[in-house]
Design a protein around this motif. Structure first.
Motif, PDB file in Angstrom:
ATOM      1  N   GLN A 131       0.802  -1.219   0.000  1.00  0.00           N
ATOM      2  CA  GLN A 131       0.000   0.000   0.000  1.00  0.00           C
ATOM      3  C   GLN A 131       0.840   1.277   0.000  1.00  0.00           C
ATOM      4  OE1 GLN A 131      -3.435  -0.196  -0.382  1.00  0.00           O
ATOM      5  NE2 GLN A 131      -2.773  -2.307  -0.755  1.00  0.00           N
ATOM      6  N   ASN A 132       2.055   1.206   0.530  1.00  0.00           N
ATOM      7  CA  ASN A 132       2.950   2.361   0.556  1.00  0.00           C
ATOM      8  C   ASN A 132       4.306   1.962  -0.005  1.00  0.00           C
ATOM      9  OD1 ASN A 132       1.403   4.512   2.252  1.00  0.00           O
ATOM     10  ND2 ASN A 132       1.187   2.611   3.422  1.00  0.00           N
ATOM     11  N   ALA A 133       4.864   2.843  -0.805  1.00  0.00           N
ATOM     12  CA  ALA A 133       6.135   2.532  -1.459  1.00  0.00           C
ATOM     13  C   ALA A 133       7.267   2.456  -0.458  1.00  0.00           C
ATOM     14  CB  ALA A 133       6.453   3.586  -2.519  1.00  0.00           C
ATOM     15  N   SER A 134       8.139   1.480  -0.651  1.00  0.00           N
ATOM     16  CA  SER A 134       9.351   1.393   0.150  1.00  0.00           C
ATOM     17  C   SER A 134      10.291   2.528  -0.244  1.00  0.00           C
ATOM     18  CB  SER A 134      10.023   0.046  -0.088  1.00  0.00           C
ATOM     19  OG  SER A 134      11.113  -0.143   0.776  1.00  0.00           O
ATOM     20  N   SER A 135      11.280   2.815   0.596  1.00  0.00           N
ATOM     21  CA  SER A 135      12.239   3.868   0.272  1.00  0.00           C
ATOM     22  C   SER A 135      12.875   3.610  -1.090  1.00  0.00           C
ATOM     23  CB  SER A 135      13.339   3.926   1.335  1.00  0.00           C
ATOM     24  OG  SER A 135      12.804   4.227   2.595  1.00  0.00           O
ATOM     25  N   PHE A 136      12.902   4.641  -1.925  1.00  0.00           N
ATOM     26  CA  PHE A 136      13.487   4.476  -3.250  1.00  0.00           C
ATOM     27  C   PHE A 136      14.226   5.743  -3.657  1.00  0.00           C
ATOM     28  CE2 PHE A 136       9.381   6.410  -4.040  1.00  0.00           C
ATOM     29  CZ  PHE A 136       9.615   7.300  -5.080  1.00  0.00           C
ATOM     30  N   HIS A 137      15.150   5.569  -4.586  1.00  0.00           N
ATOM     31  CA  HIS A 137      15.931   6.689  -5.102  1.00  0.00           C
ATOM     32  C   HIS A 137      16.007   6.560  -6.619  1.00  0.00           C
ATOM     33  CE1 HIS A 137      19.639   8.934  -6.190  1.00  0.00           C
ATOM     34  NE2 HIS A 137      19.210   9.752  -5.246  1.00  0.00           N
ATOM     35  N   VAL A 138      15.878   7.694  -7.304  1.00  0.00           N
ATOM     36  CA  VAL A 138      15.948   7.741  -8.763  1.00  0.00           C
ATOM     37  C   VAL A 138      16.972   8.792  -9.160  1.00  0.00           C
ATOM     38  CG1 VAL A 138      14.663   8.064 -10.911  1.00  0.00           C
ATOM     39  CG2 VAL A 138      13.486   7.181  -8.888  1.00  0.00           C
ATOM     40  N   SER A 139      17.837   8.462 -10.103  1.00  0.00           N
ATOM     41  CA  SER A 139      18.792   9.450 -10.609  1.00  0.00           C
ATOM     42  C   SER A 139      18.856   9.359 -12.132  1.00  0.00           C
ATOM     43  CB  SER A 139      20.182   9.233 -10.006  1.00  0.00           C
ATOM     44  OG  SER A 139      20.677   7.949 -10.345  1.00  0.00           O
ATOM     45  N   PHE A 140      19.105  10.497 -12.757  1.00  0.00           N
ATOM     46  CA  PHE A 140      19.201  10.558 -14.217  1.00  0.00           C
ATOM     47  C   PHE A 140      20.548  11.155 -14.604  1.00  0.00           C
ATOM     48  CE2 PHE A 140      18.791  12.666 -18.318  1.00  0.00           C
ATOM     49  CZ  PHE A 140      18.276  11.632 -19.090  1.00  0.00           C
ATOM     50  N   THR A 141      21.239  10.473 -15.518  1.00  0.00           N
ATOM     51  CA  THR A 141      22.517  10.956 -16.024  1.00  0.00           C
ATOM     52  C   THR A 141      22.536  10.809 -17.543  1.00  0.00           C
ATOM     53  OG1 THR A 141      23.439   8.755 -15.578  1.00  0.00           O
ATOM     54  CG2 THR A 141      23.867  10.482 -13.948  1.00  0.00           C
ATOM     55  N   GLU A 142      23.470  11.511 -18.169  1.00  0.00           N
ATOM     56  CA  GLU A 142      23.592  11.459 -19.624  1.00  0.00           C
ATOM     57  C   GLU A 142      24.854  10.702 -20.039  1.00  0.00           C
ATOM     58  OE1 GLU A 142      21.472  15.417 -21.264  1.00  0.00           O
ATOM     59  OE2 GLU A 142      23.269  15.801 -20.058  1.00  0.00           O
ATOM     60  N   TYR A 143      25.012  10.521 -21.328  1.00  0.00           N
ATOM     61  CA  TYR A 143      26.211   9.887 -21.924  1.00  0.00           C
ATOM     62  C   TYR A 143      26.423   8.457 -21.429  1.00  0.00           C
ATOM     63  CZ  TYR A 143      27.376  14.509 -23.726  1.00  0.00           C
ATOM     64  OH  TYR A 143      27.349  15.707 -24.380  1.00  0.00           O
ATOM     65  N   PRO A 144      25.553   7.518 -21.673  1.00  0.00           N
ATOM     66  CA  PRO A 144      24.260   7.656 -22.340  1.00  0.00           C
ATOM     67  C   PRO A 144      23.166   8.069 -21.353  1.00  0.00           C
ATOM     68  CG  PRO A 144      24.639   5.367 -21.837  1.00  0.00           C
ATOM     69  CD  PRO A 144      25.875   6.102 -21.375  1.00  0.00           C
ATOM     70  N   ASN A 145      22.010   8.484 -21.904  1.00  0.00           N
ATOM     71  CA  ASN A 145      20.894   8.892 -21.059  1.00  0.00           C
ATOM     72  C   ASN A 145      20.389   7.685 -20.277  1.00  0.00           C
ATOM     73  OD1 ASN A 145      21.054  11.485 -21.995  1.00  0.00           O
ATOM     74  ND2 ASN A 145      19.477  11.232 -23.557  1.00  0.00           N
ATOM     75  N   THR A 146      20.582   7.724 -18.982  1.00  0.00           N
ATOM     76  CA  THR A 146      20.308   6.558 -18.144  1.00  0.00           C
ATOM     77  C   THR A 146      19.594   6.969 -16.871  1.00  0.00           C
ATOM     78  OG1 THR A 146      22.294   5.439 -18.958  1.00  0.00           O
ATOM     79  CG2 THR A 146      21.369   4.624 -16.901  1.00  0.00           C
ATOM     80  N   MET A 147      18.547   6.237 -16.519  1.00  0.00           N
ATOM     81  CA  MET A 147      17.862   6.422 -15.251  1.00  0.00           C
ATOM     82  C   MET A 147      18.169   5.220 -14.368  1.00  0.00           C
ATOM     83  SD  MET A 147      13.925   7.647 -14.625  1.00  0.00           S
ATOM     84  CE  MET A 147      14.296   9.335 -15.161  1.00  0.00           C
ATOM     85  N   THR A 148      18.642   5.493 -13.154  1.00  0.00           N
ATOM     86  CA  THR A 148      19.017   4.447 -12.208  1.00  0.00           C
ATOM     87  C   THR A 148      18.027   4.429 -11.052  1.00  0.00           C
ATOM     88  OG1 THR A 148      21.364   4.690 -12.761  1.00  0.00           O
ATOM     89  CG2 THR A 148      20.835   3.597 -10.693  1.00  0.00           C
ATOM     90  N   PHE A 149      17.516   3.238 -10.734  1.00  0.00           N
ATOM     91  CA  PHE A 149      16.541   3.065  -9.663  1.00  0.00           C
ATOM     92  C   PHE A 149      17.162   2.226  -8.547  1.00  0.00           C
ATOM     93  CE2 PHE A 149      14.318   3.545 -13.631  1.00  0.00           C
ATOM     94  CZ  PHE A 149      13.290   4.426 -13.347  1.00  0.00           C
ATOM     95  N   ALA A 150      16.912   2.620  -7.311  1.00  0.00           N
ATOM     96  CA  ALA A 150      17.333   1.842  -6.153  1.00  0.00           C
ATOM     97  C   ALA A 150      16.159   1.758  -5.188  1.00  0.00           C
ATOM     98  CB  ALA A 150      18.534   2.490  -5.472  1.00  0.00           C
ATOM     99  N   VAL A 151      15.796   0.545  -4.784  1.00  0.00           N
ATOM    100  CA  VAL A 151      14.672   0.333  -3.872  1.00  0.00           C
ATOM    101  C   VAL A 151      15.201  -0.336  -2.611  1.00  0.00           C
ATOM    102  CG1 VAL A 151      12.407  -0.717  -3.533  1.00  0.00           C
ATOM    103  CG2 VAL A 151      13.073   0.094  -5.811  1.00  0.00           C
ATOM    104  N   GLY A 152      15.084   0.346  -1.470  1.00  0.00           N
ATOM    105  CA  GLY A 152      15.553  -0.195  -0.209  1.00  0.00           C
ATOM    106  C   GLY A 152      14.544  -1.152   0.405  1.00  0.00           C
ATOM    107  N   GLY A 153      15.036  -2.072   1.223  1.00  0.00           N
ATOM    108  CA  GLY A 153      14.158  -3.041   1.863  1.00  0.00           C
ATOM    109  C   GLY A 153      13.617  -4.089   0.923  1.00  0.00           C
TER     110      GLY A 153
END
Length: 310
Positions: A131-153
């Motif tokens: 029902q509630n999202a666990s702690s998470f982090h999202v980052s975006f970088t270029e060269y190449p364009n990449t989105m990185t996801f991290a989900v704790g727990g």
């Protein structure tokens, strides 16, 4: 339980998001009436992850994302997920959720809306829809364009099977897991085929993270090549994790996959080769990094090549 989750997932794939807000509103009201008449059935879904509530949620994703007033007015309609927040990015990074454990990043779906696409992360916990999202982090970088996801727990990553579905998007070049030496952390990268604009929203009841992407224009000046400071490529495994730990002193570190399917750690990228060489020297002389490092020239959307340590 797996079959129920598969049914839940299939509901996301099968529903087409309507173009007209009027149609969305009408269906919300009708479904709201239906759920009020069948309160017991709705309660049963909350416990067993039925597909009807999930279907309503997906149907309204675009309206809730793009019209906060509309979301507020309908927040009590049965089955409508509640918008927790729109993430505010600082230097390409943002986070949300609350600390939890025993989380499974259970499946990922993609919904298309015009020239936009919604990448939707879904979660379960203790074999129930979370029902509630666990702690998470999202980052975006270029060269190449990449989105990185991290989900704790997160103890499981069932959604890894959905990477092939993600790669069917015209905007997505690749999707792959990143090794973590922490057994309660799930990480993965999504690499894009072109320049994108993005927005990330967190929802609850059920817990979801929705990433909205769309193409954007970039100038030639913004596409000049860069010089990456990186390690050699290695197979996916513990060696990669150890290499990453050795470069935690780098401010802009990330783990990437190369064209040949190998993995490496990047300490950062720079506009000139001289800057890259200076950073590499600093990592070795001031921070004692003993891992062999290389400078690689890279174009804007270029997937990195493999480098073999000699």
């Amino acid at each position: 339980m797996d079959k129920k989750l598969d049914d839940y997932k299939q509901a996301y794939h099968d529903i087409e998001i309507p173009e007209e807000l009027a149609a969305v509103t009408e269906q919300a009201i009708e479904r709201g009436k239906l759920h009020r008449k069948h309160a017991k059935a709705r309660t049963r879904w909350v416990k067993h992850a039925g597909v009807s509530v999930a279907a309503v949620f997906v149907l309204f994703t675009v309206s809730v994302n793009t019209m906060p007033a509309f979301a507020s007015a309908l927040e009590n309609v049965p089955g409508l997920g509640k918008l927790v927040k729109i993430l505010q990015f600082n230097k390409g990074s943002a986070g949300g959720g609350t600390p939890q454990d025993a989380v499974d990043v259970s499946f990922i779906t993609v919904q298309k809306q015009g020239d936009q696409e919604n990448i939707i992360l879904n979660f379960t916990q203790d074999n129930e829809v979370q029902q509630n999202a666990s702690s998470f982090h999202v980052s975006f970088t270029e060269y190449p364009n990449t989105m990185t996801f991290a989900v704790g727990g997160a103890r499981r990553f069932s959604a890894v099977k959905d990477f092939e579905t993600l790669k069917q998007s015209p905007y997505i070049e690749d999707a792959y897991e990143i090794i973590s030496l922490d057994d309660s952390l799930v990480r993965f990268n999504v690499t894009f085929t072109e320049a994108i604009a993005y927005e990330v929203k967190e929802y609850k009841q059920p817990a979801q993270v929705v990433i909205t992407i769309s193409p954007k224009e970039v100038t030639p000046e913004e596409q000049q090549p860069v010089y990456s400071v990186r390690t050699a490529s290695v197979p996916y495994g513990e060696t990669l994790g150890v290499m990453e730990e050795s470069l935690l002193v780098a401010d802009n570190m990330r783990v990437l996959k190369d064209k040949q399917g190998g993995y490496f750690v990047e300490a950062g990228y720079y506009r000139t080769e001289a800057e890259a060489q200076e950073k590499m020297k600093q990592l070795k002389d001031e921070f004692g990094v003993v891992e062999p490092l290389f400078v690689e020239k890279r174009e804007y959307l270029e997937v990195p090549g493999g480098i073999v340590a000699r």
